[in-house]
Design a protein around this motif. Structure first.
Motif, PDB file in Angstrom:
ATOM      1  N   ARG A 100       0.832  -1.203   0.000  1.00 21.41           N
ATOM      2  CA  ARG A 100       0.000   0.000   0.000  1.00 21.41           C
ATOM      3  C   ARG A 100       0.870   1.258   0.000  1.00 21.41           C
ATOM      4  N   ILE A 101       1.948   1.232   0.777  1.00 18.71           N
ATOM      5  CA  ILE A 101       2.849   2.387   0.839  1.00 18.71           C
ATOM      6  C   ILE A 101       3.460   2.646  -0.534  1.00 18.71           C
ATOM      7  N   ARG A 102       3.904   1.591  -1.206  1.00 20.11           N
ATOM      8  CA  ARG A 102       4.469   1.760  -2.554  1.00 20.11           C
ATOM      9  C   ARG A 102       3.416   2.347  -3.503  1.00 20.11           C
ATOM     10  N   SER A 103       2.207   1.845  -3.417  1.00 24.49           N
ATOM     11  CA  SER A 103       1.126   2.356  -4.266  1.00 24.49           C
ATOM     12  C   SER A 103       0.821   3.816  -3.952  1.00 24.49           C
ATOM     13  N   LEU A 104       0.707   4.146  -2.675  1.00 25.06           N
ATOM     14  CA  LEU A 104       0.439   5.527  -2.281  1.00 25.06           C
ATOM     15  C   LEU A 104       1.572   6.455  -2.698  1.00 25.06           C
ATOM     16  N   THR A 105       2.802   5.987  -2.572  1.00 26.77           N
ATOM     17  CA  THR A 105       3.949   6.793  -2.988  1.00 26.77           C
ATOM     18  C   THR A 105       3.889   7.052  -4.485  1.00 26.77           C
ATOM     19  N   GLY A 106       3.556   6.044  -5.259  1.00 32.96           N
ATOM     20  CA  GLY A 106       3.403   6.222  -6.713  1.00 32.96           C
ATOM     21  C   GLY A 106       2.297   7.208  -7.047  1.00 32.96           C
ATOM     22  N   ASN A 107       1.184   7.106  -6.328  1.00 36.26           N
ATOM     23  CA  ASN A 107       0.076   8.044  -6.549  1.00 36.26           C
ATOM     24  C   ASN A 107       0.480   9.475  -6.193  1.00 36.26           C
ATOM     25  N   ARG A 108       1.188   9.633  -5.080  1.00 35.58           N
ATOM     26  CA  ARG A 108       1.651  10.967  -4.680  1.00 35.58           C
ATOM     27  C   ARG A 108       2.605  11.531  -5.729  1.00 35.58           C
ATOM     28  N   ASP A 109       3.516  10.682  -6.214  1.00 34.62           N
ATOM     29  CA  ASP A 109       4.467  11.136  -7.228  1.00 34.62           C
ATOM     30  C   ASP A 109       3.753  11.562  -8.504  1.00 34.62           C
ATOM     31  N   ALA A 110       2.712  10.837  -8.893  1.00 42.71           N
ATOM     32  CA  ALA A 110       1.936  11.209 -10.080  1.00 42.71           C
ATOM     33  C   ALA A 110       1.244  12.557  -9.864  1.00 42.71           C
ATOM     34  N   LEU A 111       0.712  12.780  -8.667  1.00 44.82           N
ATOM     35  CA  LEU A 111       0.094  14.072  -8.352  1.00 44.82           C
ATOM     36  C   LEU A 111       1.119  15.200  -8.412  1.00 44.82           C
ATOM     37  N   ASP A 112       2.329  14.942  -7.933  1.00 44.39           N
ATOM     38  CA  ASP A 112       3.391  15.945  -7.993  1.00 44.39           C
ATOM     39  C   ASP A 112       3.712  16.313  -9.444  1.00 44.39           C
ATOM     40  N   VAL A 113       3.801  15.307 -10.311  1.00 41.59           N
ATOM     41  CA  VAL A 113       4.085  15.563 -11.724  1.00 41.59           C
ATOM     42  C   VAL A 113       2.968  16.414 -12.330  1.00 41.59           C
ATOM     43  N   TYR A 114       1.743  16.041 -12.031  1.00 45.65           N
ATOM     44  CA  TYR A 114       0.596  16.802 -12.526  1.00 45.65           C
ATOM     45  C   TYR A 114       0.640  18.252 -12.043  1.00 45.65           C
ATOM     46  N   LEU A 115       0.865  18.434 -10.730  1.00 47.49           N
ATOM     47  CA  LEU A 115       0.894  19.790 -10.175  1.00 47.49           C
ATOM     48  C   LEU A 115       1.998  20.636 -10.798  1.00 47.49           C
ATOM     49  N   ARG A 116       3.176  20.056 -10.979  1.00 49.61           N
ATOM     50  CA  ARG A 116       4.272  20.800 -11.606  1.00 49.61           C
ATOM     51  C   ARG A 116       3.892  21.230 -13.023  1.00 49.61           C
ATOM     52  N   ALA A 117       3.312  20.293 -13.788  1.00 44.39           N
ATOM     53  CA  ALA A 117       2.921  20.605 -15.170  1.00 44.39           C
ATOM     54  C   ALA A 117       1.807  21.644 -15.194  1.00 44.39           C
ATOM     55  N   ALA A 118       0.824  21.493 -14.319  1.00 43.94           N
ATOM     56  CA  ALA A 118      -0.296  22.437 -14.292  1.00 43.94           C
ATOM     57  C   ALA A 118       0.164  23.824 -13.862  1.00 43.94           C
ATOM     58  N   ARG A 119       1.028  23.885 -12.883  1.00 39.90           N
ATOM     59  CA  ARG A 119       1.530  25.187 -12.426  1.00 39.90           C
ATOM     60  C   ARG A 119       2.386  25.854 -13.490  1.00 39.90           C
ATOM     61  N   SER A 120       3.174  25.055 -14.185  1.00 38.80           N
ATOM     62  CA  SER A 120       4.016  25.592 -15.249  1.00 38.80           C
ATOM     63  C   SER A 120       3.135  26.132 -16.380  1.00 38.80           C
ATOM     64  N   ALA A 121       2.076  25.404 -16.698  1.00 36.89           N
ATOM     65  CA  ALA A 121       1.160  25.860 -17.749  1.00 36.89           C
ATOM     66  C   ALA A 121       0.446  27.139 -17.322  1.00 36.89           C
ATOM     67  N   ALA A 122       0.097  27.233 -16.038  1.00 37.90           N
ATOM     68  CA  ALA A 122      -0.579  28.422 -15.530  1.00 37.90           C
ATOM     69  C   ALA A 122       0.338  29.643 -15.591  1.00 37.90           C
ATOM     70  N   VAL A 123       1.605  29.452 -15.241  1.00 35.28           N
ATOM     71  CA  VAL A 123       2.576  30.559 -15.298  1.00 35.28           C
ATOM     72  C   VAL A 123       2.770  30.989 -16.735  1.00 35.28           C
ATOM     73  N   THR A 124       2.888  30.032 -17.649  1.00 34.71           N
ATOM     74  CA  THR A 124       3.072  30.335 -19.068  1.00 34.71           C
ATOM     75  C   THR A 124       1.853  31.095 -19.598  1.00 34.71           C
ATOM     76  N   ALA A 125       0.660  30.673 -19.214  1.00 38.58           N
ATOM     77  CA  ALA A 125      -0.564  31.341 -19.664  1.00 38.58           C
ATOM     78  C   ALA A 125      -0.642  32.758 -19.105  1.00 38.58           C
ATOM     79  N   ASP A 126      -0.219  32.953 -17.862  1.00 37.38           N
ATOM     80  CA  ASP A 126      -0.246  34.283 -17.248  1.00 37.38           C
ATOM     81  C   ASP A 126       0.721  35.248 -17.922  1.00 37.38           C
ATOM     82  N   THR A 127       1.914  34.750 -18.266  1.00 37.85           N
ATOM     83  CA  THR A 127       2.911  35.615 -18.903  1.00 37.85           C
ATOM     84  C   THR A 127       2.542  35.906 -20.354  1.00 37.85           C
ATOM     85  N   ALA A 128       1.816  34.997 -21.012  1.00 35.18           N
ATOM     86  CA  ALA A 128       1.417  35.209 -22.403  1.00 35.18           C
ATOM     87  C   ALA A 128       0.263  36.196 -22.498  1.00 35.18           C
ATOM     88  N   ALA A 129      -0.489  36.321 -21.404  1.00 40.75           N
ATOM     89  CA  ALA A 129      -1.665  37.226 -21.448  1.00 40.75           C
ATOM     90  C   ALA A 129      -1.292  38.617 -21.215  1.00 40.75           C
TER      91      ALA A 129
END
Length: 129
Positions: A100-129
């Motif tokens: 379960r810990i390995r699974s939860l760690t994988g899920n957390r890591d996937a959320l981190d990747v998503y958050l980094r990508a989403a935040r980067s896209a948000a910053v890019t969208a803000d600077t382009a506007a």
């Protein structure tokens, strides 16, 4: 300081029904007042949180009941000759927790990747506007 079951429920976020179940299963042992009300001592809040965490981790109450007395106490409290079945069962539950810990760690890591990508896209969208 003693608290009653309703207060313990509010403090821990565990329902009164679940607290009664914990008592039936021998996980908690409240005292009784003269009028029959359950009274829980100082360590009850932490104990209930610990029990809840173990249940949420997937441990069955029969295992929790066996290991609970040893979680905060000295190793000298351990039974002299643990039952082979119990040793095997606790080891099996530990392995399930590891999975379960390995699974939860994988899920957390996937959320981190998503958050980094989403935040980067948000910053890019803000600077382009």
């Amino acid at each position: 300081m003693c608290v009653r079951i309703g207060e313990l429920s509010q403090e821990t976020g565990v329902s009164v029904r679940a607290l009664r179940y914990y008592e039936e299963e021998g996980l908690i042992r409240p005292a009784r007042s003269a009028n029959g009300y359950r009274e829980f001592g100082d360590g009850a809040v932490e104990a209930v949180r610990q029990i809840r965490g173990m249940i949420e981790s997937g441990l069955p109450t029969r295992i929790i009941r066996e290991i609970l007395p040893y979680l905060d106490g000295p190793a000298a409290l351990m039974p002299e000759v643990p039952c082979a079945y119990m040793l095997g069962e606790v080891a099996r539950q530990r392995d399930l927790l590891d999975q379960r810990i390995r699974s939860l760690t994988g899920n957390r890591d996937a959320l981190d990747v998503y958050l980094r990508a989403a935040r980067s896209a948000a910053v890019t969208a803000d600077t382009a506007a």
